[in-house]
Design a protein around this motif. Structure first.
Motif: not given
Length: 98
Positions: A21-24, A27-28, A30-38, A49-52
């Protein structure tokens, strides 16, 4: 009553699930952080969505656990409302066999 070996096995299994769960969650993040610039792919959006949703499920379970007698109440709630647990804590034979 459960034996010591069964309790050790349950603790180990839940430790692995918590780690997953912590790894997921990481990952979420990092994906949210990535979404700020791409832009994200549909698969990445689905992972977020699943992780939130898993995080939103964990908060009520943790709250119940922290109440007086919550350690006894939480297993009953899990039986009545199985969707209260995050996806990493649902029965997963792959983790159980490790």
């Amino acid at each position: 009553m459960q034996t010591v070996d069964e309790i050790k096995q349950l603790l180990h299994r839940n430790k692995l699930r918590l780690h997953q769960e912590l790894l997921q969650s990481k990952e979420a993040y990092h994906l949210i952080k990535k979404s700020t610039h791409s832009h994200l792919t549909e698969e990445e959006k689905l992972k977020i969505k699943i992780q939130l949703l898993d995080i939103c499920k964990a908060i009520p379970a943790f709250t119940v656990f922290m109440l007086p007698g919550g350690a006894l109440l939480l297993p009953l709630l899990i039986k009545l409302i199985p969707d209260i647990l995050p996806s990493a804590f649902k029965e997963d034979p792959e983790i159980d066999n490790k």
